[in-house]
Design a protein around this motif. Structure first.
Motif, short mmCIF file in Angstrom:
data_model
loop_
_atom_site.label_atom_id
_atom_site.label_comp_id
_atom_site.label_asym_id
_atom_site.label_seq_id
_atom_site.Cartn_x
_atom_site.Cartn_y
_atom_site.Cartn_z
N ALA A 1 0.79 -1.31 -0.10
CA ALA A 1 0.08 -0.17 0.16
C ALA A 1 0.82 1.19 0.13
CB ALA A 1 -0.99 0.15 1.21
N ALA A 2 2.01 1.12 0.64
CA ALA A 2 2.89 2.43 0.79
C ALA A 2 3.62 2.67 -0.45
CB ALA A 2 3.91 2.08 1.88
N SER A 3 4.06 3.91 -0.68
CA SER A 3 4.86 4.23 -1.95
C SER A 3 5.70 5.43 -1.41
CB SER A 3 3.78 4.62 -2.89
OG SER A 3 3.37 5.85 -2.40
N GLY A 4 6.69 5.51 -2.38
CA GLY A 4 7.62 6.47 -2.35
C GLY A 4 8.86 6.26 -1.00
N HIS A 5 9.14 7.39 -0.43
CA HIS A 5 10.12 7.22 0.72
C HIS A 5 9.53 6.58 1.75
CE1 HIS A 5 12.52 10.43 -1.11
NE2 HIS A 5 11.34 11.02 -1.15
N GLN A 6 8.22 6.29 2.01
CA GLN A 6 7.61 5.64 3.18
C GLN A 6 8.02 4.24 2.89
OE1 GLN A 6 3.34 5.68 3.06
NE2 GLN A 6 3.30 5.17 5.14
N ALA A 7 7.63 3.80 1.77
CA ALA A 7 7.94 2.16 1.44
C ALA A 7 9.41 2.16 1.36
CB ALA A 7 7.60 2.21 -0.28
N GLU A 8 10.32 2.98 0.83
CA GLU A 8 11.67 2.60 1.03
C GLU A 8 12.39 2.46 2.71
OE1 GLU A 8 13.75 1.42 -1.38
OE2 GLU A 8 11.77 1.96 -2.58
N ALA A 9 11.51 3.41 3.22
CA ALA A 9 11.73 3.39 4.75
C ALA A 9 11.67 2.11 5.28
CB ALA A 9 11.26 4.60 5.45
N ALA A 10 10.30 1.50 4.91
CA ALA A 10 9.88 0.22 5.47
C ALA A 10 11.19 -0.73 5.23
CB ALA A 10 8.69 -0.19 5.04
N LYS A 11 11.35 -0.73 3.79
CA LYS A 11 12.27 -1.75 3.37
C LYS A 11 13.74 -1.50 4.27
CE LYS A 11 15.28 -2.50 -0.49
NZ LYS A 11 15.51 -2.21 -1.97
N GLN A 12 14.09 -0.47 4.28
CA GLN A 12 15.57 -0.37 5.13
C GLN A 12 15.17 -0.77 6.69
OE1 GLN A 12 18.26 0.81 4.00
NE2 GLN A 12 17.61 1.16 2.10
N GLU A 13 14.13 -0.52 7.10
CA GLU A 13 13.66 -0.83 8.55
C GLU A 13 13.82 -2.45 8.62
OE1 GLU A 13 10.54 1.01 10.14
OE2 GLU A 13 10.54 -0.67 11.81
N THR A 14 13.34 -3.11 7.81
CA THR A 14 13.14 -4.57 7.72
C THR A 14 14.55 -5.18 7.64
OG1 THR A 14 10.98 -4.59 6.86
CG2 THR A 14 12.26 -6.72 6.67
N MET A 15 15.17 -4.48 6.72
CA MET A 15 16.49 -5.15 6.39
C MET A 15 17.58 -4.93 7.50
SD MET A 15 16.98 -3.88 2.46
CE MET A 15 18.69 -3.03 2.80
N LYS A 16 17.48 -3.77 8.42
CA LYS A 16 18.10 -3.58 9.45
C LYS A 16 17.68 -4.52 10.75
CE LYS A 16 18.16 0.51 11.53
NZ LYS A 16 18.02 1.93 11.24
N LYS A 17 16.51 -4.43 10.91
CA LYS A 17 16.00 -5.07 12.11
C LYS A 17 15.98 -6.90 11.97
CE LYS A 17 11.43 -5.09 14.86
NZ LYS A 17 10.08 -4.78 14.63
N TYR A 18 15.90 -7.21 10.85
CA TYR A 18 15.74 -8.89 10.58
C TYR A 18 17.29 -9.10 9.87
CZ TYR A 18 10.98 -8.34 12.34
OH TYR A 18 9.95 -7.97 13.07
N LYS A 19 18.31 -8.46 10.22
CA LYS A 19 19.46 -8.82 9.19
C LYS A 19 19.63 -10.21 9.62
CE LYS A 19 24.07 -6.55 8.70
NZ LYS A 19 24.11 -7.19 7.49
N GLY A 20 19.89 -11.03 8.37
CA GLY A 20 20.37 -12.44 8.54
C GLY A 20 19.21 -13.24 8.68
#
Lengths: 374, 242
Positions: free
Chosen positions: A99-118
């Motif tokens: 549902a999200a788009s733009g910066h919001q979506a990219e931020a969510a992706k960054q957060e997932t990548m950081k939080k669930y690294k590995g």
């Protein structure tokens, strides 16, 4: 997105919350076990895993592709696949369905990548262009390669959806202007499951992802990195028209009587004999049909370089490196003719050049014949 | 004008001849059935598929011939270590000065058809000449390619471990398509080789008159008496006279 901040629910909780009954859930587990080719005793294990395993974070990237893989996936025949697996599983990031788009979506992706690294699974749909610094495919200001390497860094495993991510598919066909590259050539240090097909069968995709989440490990892969449960057999070896092939009964054209009688499409260029996939067993559109059943030969979409492997509607061997008129048998016949001519010329030339030697031997032989005693 | 005396020499021992003729048969069968599999003819039959197994039989013949081709090749490799000097692997070893001298000689005299001023009988090979050994070596590697690609394509249909030994070939080429293409193109090399091989055997028999053609049946070639050791000459003579 929002789920990132909550305690992660298990798959079962998500499924029940969506309004499915326990009965639906058990049916779903049974379906999945059947698709994966597991024995019935494993159904309980799948159900138990889904009940106890917290939802696995998934980032689903789209690069050079047509989204037919996603389309195929959301049409796989059990509604739970689309509702829960895709919806819940890939909620973290997927360009097509989030549902999200733009910066919001990219931020969510960054957060997932950081939080669930590995921990997270990276699903990749589409190939990655390397030509011209990768500028042929850019998302959120990054090239596909940058974005992919960034996401791959912390991934537990990578799933290459479809022929684009697995083999390069149409955009990698000659002359491959964007240098479209399958992902296994870019990242070597992560386990990669290749799920080729254009698109792969929805049930196959569901089966692969359920295997990963239910058992916490990759399914058994063949030497090309494809799940054995779905890619161990040729389309040809599981084809219902196979008896016609073994009998030697072939359709000669698409509108002859043989074609109408359902004879084998081998001579019409069917690539089933070289193509590994589950089309003959799982089929498409909720098990309704698959290309050969609909009267069209297999085009070999799940095999490497299938766009460059010769004509779709002819049974011919193409000589690699030659783009036009490069059919091995035509070249072979001409070459054999030229060779035969050359040998004939050589034979004549030998008689001329070696005439002295030959004549002297013939004369000796004749004189010996005159001197035969007994 | 003097007639040269020749001695009968056992050049091709029985295992070599068995290899040769079974190999010939296998290659013919493999090529014919291979063409049929690549491009099957239309079958004029109104029978149901249940009652026909035509294509299955063609494929069965192809696979059987392939196994024979493979095992007879193993026999030949074994004999390269146990056979006489003409069957030995040493005869095929390409890295010697003697071999290359002979190679250029054959190229000049037999391929480009030049004539020597003074003929040296030692330039005539008793077994294979150096051009022939090189071509057999090349064919040996092409045969290995055929075996590897053929069994690799066959492996998934087989339950036996032997074809499965070659299943690593498919991933090297990314899939069945390329493996099948290589298998098909290599077959043409066998056809080209056979044409040249048969022609040159006839040519040598005709130009040299030493029984080149019949040697692959009886195993004997005729060798000039001057090339044998003295003692052998007398020994042989006694036997011949009897």
């Amino acid at each position: 997105m929002s789920t990132n901040n909550e305690k992660r629910k298990t798959y079962y909780e998500s499924i029940i919350k969506q309004g499915y009954s326990r009965r639906d859930f058990m049916k779903f587990s049974t379906y999945m076990a059947a698709f994966m080719g597991l024995e019935s005793s494993m159904v309980g294990q799948i159900a138990q895993s889904l009940e106890n395993t917290p939802r696995m974070p998934v980032i689903w990237e789209h690069y050079q592709e047509c989204t037919c893989c996603s389309e195929s996936f959301i049409r796989s025949d059990h509604p739970i696949v689309a509702d829960i697996i895709l919806d819940r599983i890939s909620l973290d990031y997927t360009l097509t369905l989030m549902a999200a788009s733009g910066h919001q979506a990219e931020a969510a992706k960054q957060e997932t990548m950081k939080k669930y690294k590995g921990e997270y699974i990276l699903c990749v749909e589409g190939s990655i262009p390397l030509g011209d610094d990768g500028n042929y495919c850019c998302i959120a200001g990054k090239t596909a390669k940058e974005s992919f390497l960034e996401a791959a860094e912390g991934a537990k495993a990578i799933i290459a959806w479809g022929s684009c991510a697995s083999n390069g598919c149409v955009q990698a066909a000659k002359p491959n202007p964007t240098e479209a590259t399958p992902i296994h050539k870019i990242v070597k240090n992560k386990p990669i499951i290749r799920v080729p097909g254009c698109p792969p069968i929805g049930e196959v995709m569901a089966g692969v992802i359920v295997h990963v989440v239910a058992f916490g490990r990759l399914p058994e892969l063949d030497r090309l990195g494809r799940p054995k449960a779905f890619y161990a057999k040729r389309v040809h070896d599981s084809c219902y028209r196979r008896p016609y092939y073994d009998a030697g009964l072939f359709a000669e054209t698409f509108d002859d009587k043989n074609a109408k009688d359902g004879y084998c499409l081998y001579k019409l260029g069917c690539k089933g004999p070289m193509t590994y996939n589950s089309c003959g067993t799982i089929k498409w559109n909720n098990g309704v049909s698959y290309p050969i059943q609909s009267g069209h030969g297999c085009i070999g979409c799940s095999e490497a370089n299938f766009w460059d492997n010769g004509p779709f509607y002819e049974r011919a061997t193409k000589v690699p490196g030659l783009t036009e008129e490069g059919l091995a048998d035509d070249i072979g016949k001409v070459a054999a003719g030229v060779l035969a001519g050359g040998l004939a010329v050589h034979a004549v030339a030998a008689n001329i050049s070696k005439r002295k030697e030959l004549m002297s031997r013939i004369n000796r032989g004749k004189s010996n014949e005159k001197n035969i005693d007994s | 004008m003097e007639t040269r005396n020749f001695k009968r020499v056992m050049v091709w021992e029985l295992p070599v001849r068995i290899f040769h003729w079974i190999n010939v048969l296998a290659i013919i069968v493999l090529t014919v059935t291979g063409f049929l599999i690549a491009n099957p003819p239309a079958l004029l039959s109104s029978a149901e598929a249940t009652n026909l197994h035509t294509f299955g039989i063609i494929r069965f013949i192809h696979f059987t011939a392939a196994y024979i081709f493979f095992f007879v090749m193993i026999l030949r490799v074994y004999w390269a270590f146990n056979g006489n000097q003409f069957a030995s692997w040493r005869a095929f070893w390409p890295f010697s000065k003697k071999n290359w001298n002979n190679f250029w000689h054959v190229l000049k005299i037999d391929i480009f058809l030049l004539n020597e001023e003074k003929r040296n009988v030692k330039n005539i090979s008793i077994g294979h000449n150096s051009v022939a050994t090189l071509s057999y070596l090349v064919m040996f590697f092409i045969a290995l390619i055929q075996i590897a690609t053929g069994f690799a394509l066959y492996a998934d249909m087989s339950g036996w471990w032997l074809p499965k030994l070659f299943s690593w070939v498919i991933p090297i080429f990314g899939g069945d398509f390329m493996v099948r293409t290589i298998h098909h193109i290599s077959m043409w090399l066998f056809i080209f080789f056979s044409m040249v091989h048969i022609y040159l055997v006839f040519y040598h028999d005709y130009i040299e008159g030493r029984g080149e053609v019949s040697s692959m049946f009886g195993g004997f070639k005729f060798v000039s008496e001057t090339r044998l050791k003295k003692a052998a000459k007398f020994h042989d003579k006694e036997i011949e006279e009897k």
